[in-house]
Write a protein that holds these residues in place. Structure first.
Motif: not given
Length: 108
Positions: A78-91
């Motif tokens: 597995y790997r992850t990519c952190a974002t500031a918000t869930k909206a940023d993650a969805k985009t």
């Protein structure tokens, strides 16, 4: 700031007491089969650590008239990519999916 992926890590096995190493915040996760690299799971979530911890990776048990055997869970990375918000993650996830579809269609 452009989010970046972590290195691939072996998915932990609870029977061995291993833990998931992921941020407690929004982002994207990707889980793949270790042997083939094929995608197992992908998602944009509010809490990466929680999402990875509740991911269903254990196979269903096989029962028969004569014996009950548990199948081994798949070997995953597995790997992850952190974002500031869930909206940023969805985009970011939508962009990645679009790029993958373009690549697989042969246009890239």
């Amino acid at each position: 700031m452009i989010p970046s992926w972590t290195e691939w890590k072996r998915y932990p096995k609870a029977a061995r007491g291993e833990n998931i190493e992921a941020p407690i915040g929004p982002g994207i996760y990707e889980v793949r089969y270790r042997s083939s690299g094929a995608l197992f799971a992908f998602g944009a979530v509010d809490n990466l650590a929680l999402a990875l911890s509740v991911l269903q990776v254990a196979p269903k048990s096989l029962t028969s008239w004569f014996a009950r055997r548990e199948a081994a869970p798949p070997d995953l990375d597995y790997r992850t990519c952190a974002t500031a918000t869930k909206a940023d993650a969805k985009t970011a996830a939508e962009r990645m999916i679009g790029r993958r579809e373009t690549y697989l269609s042969g246009a890239a």
